[in-house]
Design an enzyme around this catalytic site. Structure first.
Site, PDB file in Angstrom:
ATOM      1  N   ASP A  12       0.993  -1.302   0.101  1.00  0.00           N
ATOM      2  CA  ASP A  12       0.019  -0.279  -0.089  1.00  0.00           C
ATOM      3  C   ASP A  12       0.797   1.412  -0.191  1.00  0.00           C
ATOM      4  O   ASP A  12       2.123   1.160   0.321  1.00  0.00           O
ATOM      5  CB  ASP A  12      -0.976  -0.009   0.798  1.00  0.00           C
ATOM      6  CG  ASP A  12      -1.879   0.804   1.496  1.00  0.00           C
ATOM      7  OD1 ASP A  12      -2.358   1.701  -0.206  1.00  0.00           O
ATOM      8  OD2 ASP A  12      -1.627   1.965   2.149  1.00  0.00           O
ATOM      9  N   SER A  13       0.569   2.948  -1.009  1.00  0.00           N
ATOM     10  CA  SER A  13       1.150   3.246   0.347  1.00  0.00           C
ATOM     11  C   SER A  13       1.967   3.757   1.609  1.00  0.00           C
ATOM     12  O   SER A  13       2.704   5.106   1.787  1.00  0.00           O
ATOM     13  CB  SER A  13       0.138   4.700  -0.572  1.00  0.00           C
ATOM     14  OG  SER A  13      -0.864   4.655   0.157  1.00  0.00           O
ATOM     15  N   CYS A  75      -4.936  -1.279  -1.473  1.00  0.00           N
ATOM     16  CA  CYS A  75      -4.176   0.221  -2.043  1.00  0.00           C
ATOM     17  C   CYS A  75      -5.101   0.967  -3.060  1.00  0.00           C
ATOM     18  O   CYS A  75      -5.529   0.161  -4.661  1.00  0.00           O
ATOM     19  CB  CYS A  75      -3.006   1.528  -2.442  1.00  0.00           C
ATOM     20  SG  CYS A  75      -3.003   2.450  -2.484  1.00  0.00           S
ATOM     21  N   GLU A 153      -1.595   7.859   8.919  1.00  0.00           N
ATOM     22  CA  GLU A 153      -0.447   7.212   9.190  1.00  0.00           C
ATOM     23  C   GLU A 153       0.438   7.801  10.781  1.00  0.00           C
ATOM     24  O   GLU A 153       1.272   7.186  10.899  1.00  0.00           O
ATOM     25  CB  GLU A 153       0.088   7.625   7.474  1.00  0.00           C
ATOM     26  CG  GLU A 153       0.158   7.578   6.146  1.00  0.00           C
ATOM     27  CD  GLU A 153       0.861   6.806   6.002  1.00  0.00           C
ATOM     28  OE1 GLU A 153       2.336   6.211   6.691  1.00  0.00           O
ATOM     29  OE2 GLU A 153       0.211   5.961   5.875  1.00  0.00           O
ATOM     30  N   CYS A 185     -10.693   3.555   0.615  1.00  0.00           N
ATOM     31  CA  CYS A 185      -9.267   4.140   0.788  1.00  0.00           C
ATOM     32  C   CYS A 185      -9.564   2.441   1.862  1.00  0.00           C
ATOM     33  O   CYS A 185      -9.976   2.633   2.899  1.00  0.00           O
ATOM     34  CB  CYS A 185      -8.717   5.606   1.136  1.00  0.00           C
ATOM     35  SG  CYS A 185      -7.454   5.421   1.410  1.00  0.00           S
ATOM     36  N   HIS A 187      -7.226   3.191   3.982  1.00  0.00           N
ATOM     37  CA  HIS A 187      -6.244   3.506   5.042  1.00  0.00           C
ATOM     38  C   HIS A 187      -7.918   3.816   6.237  1.00  0.00           C
ATOM     39  O   HIS A 187      -7.157   4.173   7.474  1.00  0.00           O
ATOM     40  CB  HIS A 187      -5.800   5.254   5.313  1.00  0.00           C
ATOM     41  CG  HIS A 187      -4.575   4.953   5.087  1.00  0.00           C
ATOM     42  ND1 HIS A 187      -4.238   4.418   3.398  1.00  0.00           N
ATOM     43  CD2 HIS A 187      -3.367   5.483   5.384  1.00  0.00           C
ATOM     44  CE1 HIS A 187      -2.912   4.546   3.658  1.00  0.00           C
ATOM     45  NE2 HIS A 187      -2.253   5.267   5.074  1.00  0.00           N
TER      46      HIS A 187
END
Length: 270
Positions: A12-13, A75, A153, A185, A187
């Site tokens: 993932d990013s 992602c 993050e 997303c 996240h």
């Protein structure tokens, strides 16, 4: 040649794809998993397609070098920008994300579905196709969510700034009649409790992590790559950022102390 004993590579990013890894671990308890968080370059939502393609190729090669028998692009932004390119370069099973718009359109009672995602995901060919495919079944309200990836993050899942951002993004969807909100997303599932609290008890909040884990199982079976190991699988974690910074957030989200390695410089394209 890949064997059933080889690991599965997931990337993932950043740390968001851990929400997908969690469902993969639940669905496939015996598989060995390698996770790469490209946190030095998160969020992907404000990067160019060429950059995301290059990162996705570099990380996939890193995972292949470690024996990965299948790749999960955990992602939505990388799926939109790079999944087709990855499939043209590599022959192993590659499973990617698809926002859960189909089940949302099927279950909405009000006929209004909200979609929380990054700007790049919402603008991607994949999403536009989904939007068009289900537009006749429900009114789909796309909502770009700048800043949310950065909050996850940093490990801030329920602080004042995170809640304020979420209120800005979620409340307009509810006021327009959305009774189903899609987390577009990887996240965002880590923010689910706050999103649910803001949206209220009459709104369903859904994502596609479980569907991706089931699709991965299906692809492994089809390619005769499902492990017959009886022991529990292992996890390895890697980051392109400083492990001293990313490690605690990965441990927080994974709910367990973990060792996090740093991607070699050859994999960290600047």
């Amino acid at each position: 040649m890949h064997s059933a004993a080889d690991p599965i590579g997931v990337f993932d990013s950043g740390v968001g794809g851990l929400s997908v890894l969690r469902e993969i671990r639940r669905e496939l308890p015996a598989e060995n998993l390698i996770y790469v968080a490209d946190s030095a370059h998160a969020p992907y939502g404000d990067k160019t397609q060429a950059f995301i393609e290059a990162r996705s190729l570099a990380i996939t090669r890193f995972l292949l070098d470690r024996g990965a028998k299948a790749i999960v692009v955990a992602c939505n932004t990388a799926t939109g920008a790079a999944a087709a390119s990855l499939r043209s370069h590599f022959t192993l099973p590659i499973v990617a994300m698809e926002p859960a718009i189909k089940p949302a359109a099927a279950q909405t009672k009000t006929g209004v579905v909200g979609v929380l995602a990054t700007s790049r995901t919402l603008a991607s060919h994949n999403f536009v196709k989904l939007f068009e495919r289900y537009a006749a079944e429900a009114e789909i309200l796309p909502q770009a969510c700048p800043g949310l990836v950065e909050q996850v993050e940093s490990g801030d899942l329920a602080g004042a700034k995170t809640r304020s951002l979420l209120e800005t993004y979620v409340l307009p969807l509810v006021s327009r009649g959305a009774d189903t909100v899609v987390l577009g997303c990887t996240h965002y599932p880590f923010l689910r409790a706050v999103i649910q609290d803001i949206a209220g008890p009459n709104v369903s909040v859904i994502d596609s992590s479980e569907a991706v884990a089931r699709q991965l199982r299906h692809r492994l079976v089809a390619h005769d790559l499902l492990t017959d190991r009886e022991a529990s699988g292992t996890e390895q974690f890697w980051t392109s950022a400083d492990p001293a910074l990313s490690g605690p957030v990965i441990a927080q989200l994974w709910r367990r102390n973990v060792e996090v390695g740093r991607l070699p410089e050859s994999s960290v394209l600047q």
